[in-house]
Design a protein around this motif. Structure first.
Motif, short mmCIF file in Angstrom:
data_model
loop_
_atom_site.label_atom_id
_atom_site.label_comp_id
_atom_site.label_asym_id
_atom_site.label_seq_id
_atom_site.Cartn_x
_atom_site.Cartn_y
_atom_site.Cartn_z
N LYS A 171 0.81 -1.22 0.00
CA LYS A 171 0.00 0.00 0.00
C LYS A 171 0.85 1.27 0.00
N ALA A 172 2.10 1.15 0.40
CA ALA A 172 2.95 2.34 0.54
C ALA A 172 3.36 2.89 -0.82
N PRO A 173 3.53 4.20 -0.95
CA PRO A 173 4.01 4.78 -2.22
C PRO A 173 5.44 4.32 -2.50
N LYS A 174 5.74 4.14 -3.80
CA LYS A 174 7.06 3.64 -4.20
C LYS A 174 7.56 4.44 -5.41
N ASN A 175 8.84 4.44 -5.60
CA ASN A 175 9.42 5.13 -6.76
C ASN A 175 9.86 4.14 -7.83
N PHE A 176 9.24 2.94 -7.81
CA PHE A 176 9.50 1.94 -8.83
C PHE A 176 8.19 1.24 -9.15
N GLY A 177 8.14 0.54 -10.28
CA GLY A 177 6.87 0.06 -10.79
C GLY A 177 6.35 -1.25 -10.23
N VAL A 178 7.18 -2.05 -9.56
CA VAL A 178 6.75 -3.38 -9.17
C VAL A 178 5.68 -3.32 -8.09
N THR A 179 4.71 -4.22 -8.18
CA THR A 179 3.65 -4.32 -7.18
C THR A 179 3.64 -5.73 -6.61
N LEU A 180 2.75 -5.96 -5.68
CA LEU A 180 2.72 -7.22 -4.94
C LEU A 180 2.67 -8.43 -5.87
N ASP A 181 1.78 -8.39 -6.86
CA ASP A 181 1.61 -9.55 -7.73
C ASP A 181 2.86 -9.86 -8.56
N ALA A 182 3.69 -8.85 -8.78
CA ALA A 182 4.86 -9.04 -9.64
C ALA A 182 6.07 -9.58 -8.90
N LEU A 183 6.06 -9.55 -7.58
CA LEU A 183 7.26 -9.91 -6.82
C LEU A 183 7.81 -11.30 -7.16
N PRO A 184 7.01 -12.36 -7.12
CA PRO A 184 7.60 -13.69 -7.31
C PRO A 184 8.14 -13.93 -8.70
#
Length: 314
Positions: free
Chosen positions: A194-207
């Motif tokens: 949920k936190a703001p990030k300066n890169f594009g990856v999200t939870l679903d993309a991690l693995p």
């Protein structure tokens, strides 16, 4: 290439809301990092594929699959017959937590290899976001090396090994590995998501993009179990001869975005995007149609481990 018949029987209950942020995760995972190119949305559909296709591929040993017994299944999973997404994901979390692990050094690399099923080049150029068409598909092997400190990125491009250094010709976003290593509980994973990030990856993309420590991978699966609308499709697809279970969410009411797990070992082995209902897309560039059963993306994860240098695969 052997074509396998898709068997898909989804629940009819869609996730509340459109899950818009999941769309961003999908697009990032299709073309992560500096390889991202412009993709049209809504998905453009040319030919409907009532029977989706899968490619038989040889599977390389995946390091982060957990400890398995002599019969190839996880020793004493909490739920012997997982009947819901949360139960299956708990089994996957236990399996992940049992793998051996040595924390990587900053100068080591995360090696990820995937076999991506794509349309032939002519069809892909004409309909870049269309469904996979039986008889017109190919398997593209994607190999990727990301250094732990995010300063070097290697990839295979057209059969050649390309090595980039951060800030020279390109720059790319990468989750700091120290941040990843701290995500040891579901609450921490969800807060990070949920936190703001300066890169594009999200939870679903991690693995699909990172080699996760066992404790983090387990927390990731438990976090997924808490996501609104998470559902299980127990007969999602056959991949490389193995029955896979799909776990995922519904996007925009007609697309199922799923992570695919081995039915016996609970190892994460791939992902896919499939239409679960007929749909009409109306956009500025015209109207297109998708049909229930259209398969838009299928990926088999074939290798995931820590290596010493770019080019190493074991």
């Amino acid at each position: 290439m052997t074509m396998l018949q898709e068997a898909f029987r989804p629940d009819e209950v869609a996730a509340p809301g459109a899950q818009g942020r999941a769309r961003a995760a999908l697009l990032e995972r299709i073309h992560p990092g500096p390889r991202v190119r412009g993709l049209r949305w809504p998905i453009r559909v040319g030919l409907a594929a009532a029977i989706a296709t899968a490619a038989v591929v040889s599977v390389v040993v995946i390091e982060n699959v957990g400890t398995v017994g002599e019969q190839g299944s996880v020793d004493a999973p909490p739920f012997g017959q997982a009947a819901a997404a949360a139960e299956f994901l708990e089994n996957a979390a236990v399996a992940a937590s049992r793998k051996s692990w040595t924390a990587p050094r900053p100068d080591q690399f995360m090696y990820k290899e995937s076999h991506v099923l794509r349309n032939d080049k002519e069809l892909e150029t004409r309909e870049p976001n269309g469904p996979l068409v039986p008889g017109r598909t190919r398997v593209v092997v994607e190999q990727d090396w990301k250094r732990i400190d995010a300063q070097v990125w290697g990839r295979m491009d057209g059969g050649k090994l390309v090595v980039e250094r951060q800030g020279e010709r390109v720059s790319w976003g990468q989750v700091p590995y120290a941040d990843l290593a701290k995500l040891t509980t579901p609450d921490k994973v969800l807060a990070w998501d949920k936190a703001p990030k300066n890169f594009g990856v999200t939870l679903d993309a991690l693995p699909g993009q990172y080699v996760l420590p066992p404790e983090v991978e387990a927390a990731f699966f438990r976090a997924l179990a808490q996501r609104e609308g998470m559902r299980m499709n127990p007969e999602a697809v056959n991949i490389d001869g193995r029955p896979a279970v799909g776990l995922g969410i519904t996007l925009e009411g007609y697309l199922s975005q799923e992570l695919l797990f081995d039915k016996e070992t609970y190892a994460l082995i791939g992902e896919r995007l499939v239409a679960i209902a007929d749909h009409t897309n109306v956009g500025n560039d015209g109207t297109s149609y998708s049909r229930k059963g259209d398969l838009f993306r299928q990926v088999v994860y074939t290798n995931s481990l820590i290596v010493g240098k770019v080019g190493d695969t074991k």
